[in-house]
Design an enzyme around this catalytic site. Structure first.
Site, mmCIF file in Angstrom:
data_model
loop_
_atom_site.group_PDB
_atom_site.id
_atom_site.type_symbol
_atom_site.label_atom_id
_atom_site.label_comp_id
_atom_site.label_asym_id
_atom_site.label_seq_id
_atom_site.Cartn_x
_atom_site.Cartn_y
_atom_site.Cartn_z
ATOM 1 N N LYS A 51 13.698 -8.363 5.691
ATOM 2 C CA LYS A 51 12.731 -7.488 6.370
ATOM 3 C C LYS A 51 13.440 -6.243 6.886
ATOM 4 O O LYS A 51 14.474 -6.350 7.550
ATOM 5 C CB LYS A 51 12.123 -8.212 7.577
ATOM 6 C CG LYS A 51 10.853 -8.966 7.282
ATOM 7 C CD LYS A 51 10.264 -9.448 8.590
ATOM 8 C CE LYS A 51 8.966 -10.186 8.384
ATOM 9 N NZ LYS A 51 8.409 -10.672 9.644
HETATM 10 C C1 E4P Z 1 4.925 -10.693 10.187
HETATM 11 O O1 E4P Z 1 5.726 -10.964 9.338
HETATM 12 C C2 E4P Z 1 5.144 -10.787 11.645
HETATM 13 O O2 E4P Z 1 6.126 -11.763 11.883
HETATM 14 C C3 E4P Z 1 3.934 -11.220 12.405
HETATM 15 O O3 E4P Z 1 2.815 -11.377 11.565
HETATM 16 C C4 E4P Z 1 3.683 -10.489 13.675
HETATM 17 O O4 E4P Z 1 2.544 -11.037 14.276
HETATM 18 P P1 E4P Z 1 2.159 -10.769 15.824
HETATM 19 O O5 E4P Z 1 1.583 -9.403 15.936
HETATM 20 O O6 E4P Z 1 1.160 -11.838 16.143
HETATM 21 O O7 E4P Z 1 3.439 -10.917 16.597
#
Ligand code: E4P
Length: 187
Positions: A51
């Protein structure tokens, strides 16, 4: 649409995987911190996707990594043009954060729709990973709009399975089955 679990909890991953519907897992530093386990010992698989946040240095890193054949998921995407740049830089995935946009009174799914149209116009192979999914309706919308993947917390995955009419219907079938004479139940 592929279904990913958004977690750092190995038990949740094992459980969802046993249902036969899990295509992958995403995680992030907040989820890892909540879990408090040594993530580096757990993420040793060869099919890991890196990521990279949607910032200038991130674009450079995406270009470098993708040219070396390393797959990248561009995270923290909050607009369609950000996704366009990530795809141009060579990202394999873009993660629009739908729920966090909803939180600030923007319709998060609008950018999923726009990204789908842009990627289809130019035949970008980059996959749309709808992230920050907060409820079952988000999952339905992501699928309707053609997101390639939706990543969700375990609680949302559980919620999708459940329907009160399914539970009521099953109880009724089981009760009626018990009413049948023993002989008939044996077949
Ligand atoms: C995506 O890969 C993120 O880890 C995640 O969906 C973030 O979600 P949140 O906004 O509920 O923290």
């Amino acid at each position: 649409m592929k279904i990913f679990l958004d977690t750092a909890d190995i038990n949740e991953i094992r459980e969802a995987n046993s249902w036969g519907i899990l295509d992958g897992v995403t995680t992030n530093p907040s989820l890892v911190a909540k879990e408090g386990k040594d993530i580096m010992r757990r993420v040793g698989a060869p099919n890991v996707v890196i990521k990279i946040p949607m910032i200038r240095e991130g674009l450079r890193a995406i270009r470098t990594l993708s040219s070396e054949g390393i797959r990248v998921n561009t995270t923290l995407i909050f607009s369609a043009p950000q996704a366009l740049l990530a795809a141009k830089a060579g990202a394999s995935f873009v993660s629009p954060f739908v729920g966090r946009l909803d939180d600030i009174s923007h319709v998060g799914m609008d950018i999923v729709r726009d990204i789908r149209a842009i990627f289809d116009n130019y035949d970008y192979k980059c996959e749309i990973l709808a992230a920050s999914i907060r409820n079952p309706l988000h999952v339905v919308d992501a699928a309707r709009l053609g997101a390639d993947i939706a990543t969700m917390p375990f609680s949302v995955l559980e919620a999708i399975i459940k329907h009160p009419l399914t539970d009521i219907g099953l109880q009724r079938f089981l009760k009626d089955w018990e009413k049948l004479p023993q002989q008939m139940r044996k077949g």
